[in-house]
Motif scaffolding. Structure first.
Motif, PDB file in Angstrom:
ATOM      1  N   GLY A  34     -24.333  26.380 -16.869  1.00  0.00           N
ATOM      2  CA  GLY A  34     -22.973  26.008 -17.249  1.00  0.00           C
ATOM      3  C   GLY A  34     -22.881  25.637 -18.717  1.00  0.00           C
ATOM      4  N   ARG A  35     -21.661  25.637 -19.200  1.00  0.00           N
ATOM      5  CA  ARG A  35     -21.386  25.429 -20.617  1.00  0.00           C
ATOM      6  C   ARG A  35     -21.865  24.080 -21.121  1.00  0.00           C
ATOM      7  NH1 ARG A  35     -17.578  22.946 -23.100  1.00  0.00           N
ATOM      8  NH2 ARG A  35     -17.128  23.471 -25.236  1.00  0.00           N
ATOM      9  N   GLY A  36     -21.561  23.004 -20.378  1.00  0.00           N
ATOM     10  CA  GLY A  36     -21.919  21.662 -20.837  1.00  0.00           C
ATOM     11  C   GLY A  36     -23.410  21.494 -21.044  1.00  0.00           C
ATOM     12  N   GLU A  37     -24.183  21.878 -20.050  1.00  0.00           N
ATOM     13  CA  GLU A  37     -25.651  21.752 -20.150  1.00  0.00           C
ATOM     14  C   GLU A  37     -26.198  22.711 -21.199  1.00  0.00           C
ATOM     15  OE1 GLU A  37     -29.294  20.298 -19.862  1.00  0.00           O
ATOM     16  OE2 GLU A  37     -27.520  19.424 -18.904  1.00  0.00           O
ATOM     17  N   ILE A  39     -24.761  23.646 -23.961  1.00  0.00           N
ATOM     18  CA  ILE A  39     -24.524  23.055 -25.278  1.00  0.00           C
ATOM     19  C   ILE A  39     -25.439  21.856 -25.493  1.00  0.00           C
ATOM     20  CG2 ILE A  39     -22.820  21.810 -26.673  1.00  0.00           C
ATOM     21  CD1 ILE A  39     -20.708  23.735 -25.481  1.00  0.00           C
ATOM     22  N   LYS A  40     -25.580  21.001 -24.459  1.00  0.00           N
ATOM     23  CA  LYS A  40     -26.462  19.833 -24.568  1.00  0.00           C
ATOM     24  C   LYS A  40     -27.896  20.224 -24.868  1.00  0.00           C
ATOM     25  CE  LYS A  40     -24.601  16.854 -21.192  1.00  0.00           C
ATOM     26  NZ  LYS A  40     -24.860  16.090 -19.981  1.00  0.00           N
ATOM     27  N   ASP A 103     -17.522  28.749 -27.118  1.00  0.00           N
ATOM     28  CA  ASP A 103     -16.601  27.822 -27.767  1.00  0.00           C
ATOM     29  C   ASP A 103     -15.212  27.831 -27.147  1.00  0.00           C
ATOM     30  OD1 ASP A 103     -16.151  25.868 -29.755  1.00  0.00           O
ATOM     31  OD2 ASP A 103     -15.100  27.345 -30.976  1.00  0.00           O
ATOM     32  N   THR A 106     -13.747  24.880 -25.272  1.00  0.00           N
ATOM     33  CA  THR A 106     -13.429  23.771 -26.156  1.00  0.00           C
ATOM     34  C   THR A 106     -12.011  23.928 -26.688  1.00  0.00           C
ATOM     35  OG1 THR A 106     -15.727  23.538 -26.798  1.00  0.00           O
ATOM     36  CG2 THR A 106     -14.092  22.572 -28.275  1.00  0.00           C
ATOM     37  N   ALA A 109      -9.590  23.295 -23.865  1.00  0.00           N
ATOM     38  CA  ALA A 109      -9.590  21.899 -23.449  1.00  0.00           C
ATOM     39  C   ALA A 109      -8.702  21.061 -24.359  1.00  0.00           C
ATOM     40  CB  ALA A 109     -11.013  21.343 -23.461  1.00  0.00           C
TER      41      ALA A 109
END
Length: 143
Positions: A34-37, A39-40, A103, A106, A109
């Motif tokens: 997923g996107r969040g992980e 990017i993290k 991106d 983002t 959002a």
């Protein structure tokens, strides 16, 4: 910068292949975690991409993309070189599309359901060079 057209073509093709493989790996990782992980975890693949360019540049004795472009121009009459260069550009475009896709959430959002931009996203401190005062981005756009 005395690379032959064959050496230059080989370096460009290898860079294209490695960058393409790295893109596939990054795409799979994004899909898996997923996107969040993604990017993290530091946008998996970008460090490798930098390394790929560094190796290709060193191989043909250039320091920048501009120097690489200039070197390619000196051998532009060679069909293999043009094909290799176009392949590298194609991979770069795919990387650009991929990063835009990463991106994109983002951007959405920051937009409300009615299409309005949330003010807290634009509440970014800036320095007005003309007046010397601090201002916020949302103040400049009167949001």
């Amino acid at each position: 910068m005395s690379s032959s057209a064959e050496e230059l073509s080989a370096a460009l093709l290898e860079a294209s292949e490695l960058a393409s493989w790295t893109l596939e790996t990054a795409t799979e990782r994004l899909r898996d975690v997923g996107r969040g992980e993604f990017i993290k975890s530091g946008l998996v693949g970008l460090g490798k991409l930098i390394s790929i360019y560094n190796e290709a540049f060193a191989r043909v004795d250039v320091m920048t993309r501009l120097e690489l472009n200039e070197l390619c121009k000196t051998h532009w009459g060679e069909v293999e070189l043009r094909d290799a260069f176009e392949e590298l550009v194609s991979v770069e475009e795919r990387w650009g599309d991929f990063l835009s896709q990463v991106d994109k959430p983002t951007e959405s959002a920051a937009t409300g359901l009615d299409g309005s931009i949330e003010q807290n996203i634009l509440h970014i401190p800036l320095f007005d060079a003309r007046t010397g005062r601090s201002v916020y981005c949302d103040q400049l756009f009167l949001l």
